[in-house]
Enzyme design. Structure first.
Site, PDB file in Angstrom:
ATOM      1  N   GLY A 204      45.565  51.815  42.059  1.00 57.45           N
ATOM      2  CA  GLY A 204      46.861  51.327  41.594  1.00 57.45           C
ATOM      3  C   GLY A 204      46.780  49.899  41.116  1.00 57.45           C
TER       4      GLY A 204
ATOM      5  N   GLY B 108      46.699  46.602  41.630  1.00 57.39           N
ATOM      6  CA  GLY B 108      46.487  45.764  42.801  1.00 57.39           C
ATOM      7  C   GLY B 108      46.730  44.295  42.558  1.00 57.39           C
ATOM      8  N   ARG B 109      46.859  43.914  41.300  1.00 56.87           N
ATOM      9  CA  ARG B 109      47.135  42.507  40.986  1.00 56.87           C
ATOM     10  C   ARG B 109      47.951  42.358  39.703  1.00 56.87           C
ATOM     11  NH1 ARG B 109      41.362  40.288  38.671  1.00 56.87           N
ATOM     12  NH2 ARG B 109      40.776  42.160  37.551  1.00 56.87           N
TER      13      ARG B 109
ATOM     14  N   LYS C 199      49.098  40.148  34.607  1.00 52.93           N
ATOM     15  CA  LYS C 199      47.881  40.299  35.416  1.00 52.93           C
ATOM     16  C   LYS C 199      47.647  39.046  36.248  1.00 52.93           C
ATOM     17  CE  LYS C 199      43.245  42.199  34.926  1.00 52.93           C
ATOM     18  NZ  LYS C 199      42.313  42.844  33.988  1.00 52.93           N
TER      19      LYS C 199
ATOM     20  N   ASP D 214      43.443  40.040  47.004  1.00 54.94           N
ATOM     21  CA  ASP D 214      44.466  38.988  47.051  1.00 54.94           C
ATOM     22  C   ASP D 214      45.468  39.077  45.909  1.00 54.94           C
ATOM     23  OD1 ASP D 214      43.042  38.063  44.851  1.00 54.94           O
ATOM     24  OD2 ASP D 214      42.112  36.394  45.925  1.00 54.94           O
TER      25      ASP D 214
ATOM     26  N   ARG E  27      49.476  40.798  29.452  1.00 53.59           N
ATOM     27  CA  ARG E  27      48.790  41.773  28.611  1.00 53.59           C
ATOM     28  C   ARG E  27      49.795  42.711  27.954  1.00 53.59           C
ATOM     29  NH1 ARG E  27      44.356  45.227  31.670  1.00 53.59           N
ATOM     30  NH2 ARG E  27      46.159  46.272  32.608  1.00 53.59           N
TER      31      ARG E  27
ATOM     32  N   ASP F  51      40.131  55.550  35.952  1.00 58.30           N
ATOM     33  CA  ASP F  51      41.356  54.754  36.021  1.00 58.30           C
ATOM     34  C   ASP F  51      41.379  53.639  34.989  1.00 58.30           C
ATOM     35  OD1 ASP F  51      39.239  53.889  38.010  1.00 58.30           O
ATOM     36  OD2 ASP F  51      40.495  52.100  38.036  1.00 58.30           O
ATOM     37  N   ASN F  52      40.306  53.510  34.200  1.00 57.66           N
ATOM     38  CA  ASN F  52      40.255  52.470  33.169  1.00 57.66           C
ATOM     39  C   ASN F  52      40.350  53.036  31.755  1.00 57.66           C
ATOM     40  OD1 ASN F  52      40.032  50.460  35.069  1.00 57.66           O
ATOM     41  ND2 ASN F  52      37.808  50.339  34.965  1.00 57.66           N
TER      42      ASN F  52
END
Length: 481
Positions: A82, A84-85, A105, A117, A168, A243-244
């Protein structure tokens, strides 16, 4: 901006609403004014771009969200992943009426951060910002970015680095991995989710006898076209996990990417890729593998009046479009780069001979095509140890071009062969200056890469035109960002 808030109309199981967490001491990095204009940003939005691109300002029309998805990473099932950042902070219409995602992002941790993080460092942000711009300017479908900001806040990686954020843009952030997550964890959502994907991105498929099969075929073909374009400009993505890759065939999620310099098809540009799974030469086959994994997630969508085994066979038939689509576009593009007629029976074989010479002699991919375009045959031959091999190629090359419309072929070459690509050492220089709060090199490269097919002697440097000397260590890039 004109908003088209649609992703948040899906089931809330597919995302988590939250606001971005701004970095301390955010400051301007670089702003893509032309893209902001294309997205119809107002003067007020443009004046507040630093606040928008650093998570300090969001929009009343859209509640930011982090998407959940899953994926296969380096060939292994990785389970739930998912954003994550990153956060989807808006969906807006561009001047053509196309819906574009604005994705921030480095916006802080989310429920999908997996112990991370939620931050991005300036190094990786500069690389992705320039790469998206470079690929778009080269004519390769890709995400782009409106701008990025630096900060005074440290982010710990292998060492303490400056935190940064980037806004982005993409025509789609729905990944192959979205279908993997839904099929694994929330199968009841699959029919509606797929229907929305078709309505939003492939509405022409709704009028076909089997919209899902038509949709699958379109996704497969667009992915094949994208990867053929990667191969033609010498781009290696570096992390082609499921996932990319998204469902519209536009490049997404730059990490340890690289543009080919010396022609080494097995070059590992991601030093975290210990097995060489994602090398340049592997990209077409990995694309096929990823799409096969994706198609398995469409099996539950078998219509009620359909035999399930026949449905599986029909889905598999969709994948048979991949190889011919890839080869059609790759062969056509390679003939254009070579200045050879695509209809000639020997053009592709001749091009393959040229590439084998580049590989055996370790010649620069981009520069060698420019020399061929400029008829600088002696310059290429002088760089070859096996001069006779090049002379043999040149005889065949000139034989094919004989009696052809050379003016037209040469004009096509100029459209297909860039003078400038984003070499790793170019990006690294821009990063090192940016880390000292000097974004002048980012600006120079942004301007240079805006017109890669146009020679710009007043702007270029010697380092832009070829690889570093062989005795200088390569710039190594990892997944750490």
């Amino acid at each position: 901006m004109q908003f088209n808030t649609r992703y948040s109309t899906l089931s809330p199981k597919l995302y988590h609403h939250q606001l971005p967490s701004p970095l301390k001491g955010a400051k301007a990095g670089h702003f893509n004014a032309a893209l902001a204009e294309q997205l119809e940003w107002s003067d007020k939005d443009k004046a507040q771009w630093v606040e928008i691109c650093s998570g300090q300002k969001t929009f009343e029309e859209f509640e930011p969200l982090a998407m959940v998805y899953a994926g296969h990473q380096f060939g292994q099932w990785a389970g739930q992943l998912g954003d994550g950042r990153g956060l989807l902070i808006a969906q807006i219409l561009n001047k053509q009426g196309q819906t574009i995602d604005l994705h921030l992002k480095g916006a802080g941790s989310t429920p999908y951060s997996r112990m991370g993080d939620g931050r991005a460092v300036l190094r990786s942000v500069v690389r992705e910002y320039l790469a998206g711009h470079a690929l778009n300017s080269l004519g390769v479908a890709s995400s782009n970015a409106v701008g990025f900001t630096s900060s005074e806040q440290g982010v710990q990686r292998e060492k303490l680095e400056l935190g940064a954020m980037m806004l982005r843009t993409s025509d789609c952030h729905i990944r192959l991995g979205h279908f993997e997550w839904i099929n694994q964890y929330q199968g009841d959502l699959l029919p509606e989710f797929t229907q929305k994907c078709i309505e939003w991105h492939y509405p022409e498929c709704l009028d076909t006898e089997q919209p899902i099969l038509a949709f699958a075929t379109q996704v497969i073909q667009r992915t094949a076209v994208m990867i053929s374009h990667w191969q033609l400009v010498g781009f290696a993505h570096g992390v082609m996990n499921t996932d990319n890759l998204n469902i519209t065939g536009s490049t997404l999620d730059f990490g340890p990417y690289g543009f080919m310099e010396r022609f080494r098809p097995n070059w590992i540009n991601n030093h975290s890729d210990y097995q060489g799974r994602y090398t340049y030469q592997q990209q077409p086959s990995i694309g096929h593998w990823n799409l096969w994994q994706w198609l398995n997630n469409l099996v539950p969508l078998c219509p009620a009046n359909y035999d399930k085994e026949q449905w599986k066979d029909d889905l598999a038939q969709c994948l048979e479009h991949y190889e011919p689509t890839f080869l059609e576009h790759y062969k056509m593009g390679l003939s254009q780069k070579m200045g050879l007629p695509s209809f000639h029976k020997d053009s592709f074989d001749c091009a393959m001979i040229f590439l084998r010479i580049l590989q055996s002699e370790q010649l620069d991919y981009t520069l060698s095509f420019i020399r061929l375009q400029n008829h600088e045959y002696e310059a290429i031959k002088d760089d070859c140890l096996d001069r006779r091999a090049f002379e043999g190629f040149l005889a065949q090359y000139e034989s094919i071009r004989e009696h052809q419309d050379i003016i037209t072929l040469d004009a096509e070459m100029e459209k297909a062969n860039p003078h400038y690509i984003l070499r790793n050492h170019m990006a690294q220089k821009a990063i090192e200056l940016a880390e000292r709060n000097d974004f002048s090199e980012v600006e120079r490269l942004f301007t240079l890469l805006s017109q890669p097919y146009l020679k710009q002697p007043e702007l270029e440097t010697t380092e832009d035109l070829g690889p570093l000397p062989s005795d200088v260590p390569e710039v190594m890039v990892s997944c750490s960002s």
